[in-house]
Scaffold this active site. Sequence first.
Site, PDB file in Angstrom:
ATOM      1  N   ALA A  67      40.389  37.350  44.047  1.00 58.57           N
ATOM      2  CA  ALA A  67      40.025  35.747  44.418  1.00 58.57           C
ATOM      3  C   ALA A  67      38.638  35.647  44.754  1.00 58.57           C
ATOM      4  O   ALA A  67      38.797  36.527  45.618  1.00 58.57           O
ATOM      5  CB  ALA A  67      41.599  34.815  45.215  1.00 58.57           C
ATOM      6  N   GLY A 110      43.744  39.288  43.039  1.00 60.94           N
ATOM      7  CA  GLY A 110      44.404  38.821  41.912  1.00 60.94           C
ATOM      8  C   GLY A 110      43.895  38.676  40.843  1.00 60.94           C
ATOM      9  O   GLY A 110      44.518  38.786  39.724  1.00 60.94           O
ATOM     10  N   GLU A 113      46.604  41.441  40.059  1.00 64.62           N
ATOM     11  CA  GLU A 113      47.618  40.449  39.686  1.00 64.62           C
ATOM     12  C   GLU A 113      47.837  39.146  38.297  1.00 64.62           C
ATOM     13  O   GLU A 113      48.563  39.671  38.103  1.00 64.62           O
ATOM     14  CB  GLU A 113      47.617  39.538  40.167  1.00 64.62           C
ATOM     15  CG  GLU A 113      48.318  40.060  41.683  1.00 64.62           C
ATOM     16  CD  GLU A 113      48.880  39.009  43.030  1.00 64.62           C
ATOM     17  OE1 GLU A 113      47.542  38.376  43.631  1.00 64.62           O
ATOM     18  OE2 GLU A 113      49.141  39.007  44.754  1.00 64.62           O
ATOM     19  N   GLU A 133      44.033  43.373  49.118  1.00 69.61           N
ATOM     20  CA  GLU A 133      43.834  42.106  50.244  1.00 69.61           C
ATOM     21  C   GLU A 133      44.505  42.527  51.853  1.00 69.61           C
ATOM     22  O   GLU A 133      43.676  41.924  52.754  1.00 69.61           O
ATOM     23  CB  GLU A 133      45.323  41.482  50.113  1.00 69.61           C
ATOM     24  CG  GLU A 133      44.457  40.188  48.726  1.00 69.61           C
ATOM     25  CD  GLU A 133      45.777  41.269  47.321  1.00 69.61           C
ATOM     26  OE1 GLU A 133      45.353  42.685  47.763  1.00 69.61           O
ATOM     27  OE2 GLU A 133      45.713  40.549  46.629  1.00 69.61           O
TER      28      GLU A 133
HETATM   29  C1  HXC Z   1      33.769  36.578  45.856  1.00 70.02           C
HETATM   30  C2  HXC Z   1      33.423  39.173  45.200  1.00 70.02           C
HETATM   31  C3  HXC Z   1      34.307  39.444  45.238  1.00 70.02           C
HETATM   32  C4  HXC Z   1      35.399  38.494  45.277  1.00 70.02           C
HETATM   33  C5  HXC Z   1      33.104  40.921  44.761  1.00 70.02           C
HETATM   34  N1  HXC Z   1      32.213  40.033  44.698  1.00 70.02           N
HETATM   35  N2  HXC Z   1      33.697  40.669  44.773  1.00 70.02           N
HETATM   36  N3  HXC Z   1      32.616  37.644  45.747  1.00 70.02           N
HETATM   37  N4  HXC Z   1      35.629  37.258  45.960  1.00 70.02           N
HETATM   38  N5  HXC Z   1      36.537  39.081  45.255  1.00 70.02           N
HETATM   39  C6  HXC Z   1      30.737  39.976  44.734  1.00 70.02           C
HETATM   40  C7  HXC Z   1      30.025  40.335  46.312  1.00 70.02           C
HETATM   41  O1  HXC Z   1      30.124  39.821  46.926  1.00 70.02           O
HETATM   42  C8  HXC Z   1      28.632  40.768  45.686  1.00 70.02           C
HETATM   43  O2  HXC Z   1      27.901  39.761  45.593  1.00 70.02           O
HETATM   44  C9  HXC Z   1      29.157  41.358  44.229  1.00 70.02           C
HETATM   45  O3  HXC Z   1      30.268  40.940  43.935  1.00 70.02           O
HETATM   46  C10 HXC Z   1      28.917  42.736  43.985  1.00 70.02           C
HETATM   47  O4  HXC Z   1      29.988  42.996  44.602  1.00 70.02           O
HETATM   48  P1  HXC Z   1      29.225  44.484  45.731  1.00 70.02           P
HETATM   49  O5  HXC Z   1      30.092  44.275  46.602  1.00 70.02           O
HETATM   50  O6  HXC Z   1      27.982  44.963  45.971  1.00 70.02           O
HETATM   51  O7  HXC Z   1      29.474  45.399  44.194  1.00 70.02           O
HETATM   52  P2  HXC Z   1      30.109  47.124  44.437  1.00 70.02           P
HETATM   53  O8  HXC Z   1      29.496  47.743  46.167  1.00 70.02           O
HETATM   54  O9  HXC Z   1      30.372  47.637  43.756  1.00 70.02           O
HETATM   55  O10 HXC Z   1      31.821  46.798  44.964  1.00 70.02           O
HETATM   56  C11 HXC Z   1      32.733  46.352  44.602  1.00 70.02           C
HETATM   57  C12 HXC Z   1      33.756  46.149  45.045  1.00 70.02           C
HETATM   58  C13 HXC Z   1      33.537  45.172  46.689  1.00 70.02           C
HETATM   59  C14 HXC Z   1      34.541  47.545  45.748  1.00 70.02           C
HETATM   60  C15 HXC Z   1      34.869  45.043  44.465  1.00 70.02           C
HETATM   61  O11 HXC Z   1      32.821  44.004  45.704  1.00 70.02           O
HETATM   62  C16 HXC Z   1      34.822  44.077  46.630  1.00 70.02           C
HETATM   63  O12 HXC Z   1      35.918  45.642  47.750  1.00 70.02           O
HETATM   64  N6  HXC Z   1      35.468  43.360  46.422  1.00 70.02           N
HETATM   65  C17 HXC Z   1      36.715  42.783  46.819  1.00 70.02           C
HETATM   66  C18 HXC Z   1      37.839  43.453  46.195  1.00 70.02           C
HETATM   67  C19 HXC Z   1      38.937  42.849  46.845  1.00 70.02           C
HETATM   68  O13 HXC Z   1      39.057  42.613  48.743  1.00 70.02           O
HETATM   69  N7  HXC Z   1      39.976  41.564  46.391  1.00 70.02           N
HETATM   70  C20 HXC Z   1      40.928  41.157  46.565  1.00 70.02           C
HETATM   71  C21 HXC Z   1      40.818  39.774  47.287  1.00 70.02           C
HETATM   72  S1  HXC Z   1      41.650  38.646  47.808  1.00 70.02           S
HETATM   73  P3  HXC Z   1      26.554  38.740  46.680  1.00 70.02           P
HETATM   74  O14 HXC Z   1      26.235  37.753  45.731  1.00 70.02           O
HETATM   75  O15 HXC Z   1      27.690  39.168  47.827  1.00 70.02           O
HETATM   76  O16 HXC Z   1      26.021  40.448  45.997  1.00 70.02           O
HETATM   77  C22 HXC Z   1      42.998  37.935  46.604  1.00 70.02           C
HETATM   78  C23 HXC Z   1      44.030  38.060  47.051  1.00 70.02           C
HETATM   79  C24 HXC Z   1      44.921  36.679  45.390  1.00 70.02           C
HETATM   80  O17 HXC Z   1      42.502  38.876  45.682  1.00 70.02           O
HETATM   81  C25 HXC Z   1      45.324  35.918  45.881  1.00 70.02           C
HETATM   82  C26 HXC Z   1      45.821  34.616  44.806  1.00 70.02           C
HETATM   83  C27 HXC Z   1      44.787  34.604  44.081  1.00 70.02           C
END
Ligand code: HXC
Length: 259
Positions: A67, A110, A113, A133
């Site tokens: 998400a 997400g 999911e 998460e």
């Molecule tokens: C918003 C995101 C994002 C996310 C990545 N980006 N994941 N933006 N929401 N979930 C953005 C980053 O901010 C960045 O933009 C760009 O994408 C590239 O990501 P990087 O982090 O620079 O890349 P990298 O170093 O290769 O790392 C990749 C990654 C990391 C390991 C996937 O991005 C990460 O940990 N993302 C979050 C993963 C996460 O926690 N997902 C769960 C979310 S909660 P900018 O502009 O900043 O450079 C969830 C709840 C679901 O899903 C509930 C129901 C719907």
Amino acid sequence: MNFQYILVEPRYEQHIALIRLNRPKELNALCLELMAEVRDALKALDADDEVRAIVLTGNERAFAAGADIKQMAGKTAIDMLLIDQFTTWDTIKKIKKPIIAAVSGFALGGGNELVMHCDMVVASETAMFGQPEIKIGVMPGAGGTQRLTRVVGKVNAMEMVLTGKFITAERAYELGLVNKVVPVELYLEEAVKLAREVAQQSPLAIRLAKEAVLKAYDSPLSEGLEFERKNFYLLFATEDQKEGMAAFVEKRAPDFKGR
Ligand code: HXC
């Protein structure tokens, strides 16, 4: 079909539609608008008689990294309640046509999911699955604790959900989360190949069979078996059943019409 965050090809090939998540700079983070588009596209394809199977994909680097954290960061519990995003996910869950996920790169939160809302999954060797998460102070909300546990079992689900660690495509295969792992240049092609095999069958039989398999998640065995039996009987009302069995007897390929 014109959308902002996804690309949709209803006629990717005969009877097969393709949806591509398309926010590459954000690793296909599932903002609310993107999810609404996925829902609308799936509903339209579900109602399209020409489509018999749907492939859902992202790009090589990410299926979806979860998400949209930036969109969620400032929200209160009441904001989240009123946004009511899970109604969108419930609609996706109810899509009747088979959906095959073609996953490369990150399938997180997400994103994982959403993969688990699909019926089959082809992964590239580079795919990574996870429910991270916990690392941002929350927990899965779109079925991660429930669907993942049913698929991979309690201890594996606990490890993924409580540590937020990612698993490789190979491990996801061992755990039964994906059907197949292939080299990165083949993941979409292999998913389409699987879609093709499904699309050759009777659409009505596919629809009722998908419904019956999903019932297994939600009901005790006796109820699931009863449900299966009714769907099995119902298929004897179709022209496709007559065609399929006649074709077998006559040693020819069946020509299923979806009636
Ligand atoms: C918003 C995101 C994002 C996310 C990545 N980006 N994941 N933006 N929401 N979930 C953005 C980053 O901010 C960045 O933009 C760009 O994408 C590239 O990501 P990087 O982090 O620079 O890349 P990298 O170093 O290769 O790392 C990749 C990654 C990391 C390991 C996937 O991005 C990460 O940990 N993302 C979050 C993963 C996460 O926690 N997902 C769960 C979310 S909660 P900018 O502009 O900043 O450079 C969830 C709840 C679901 O899903 C509930 C129901 C719907």
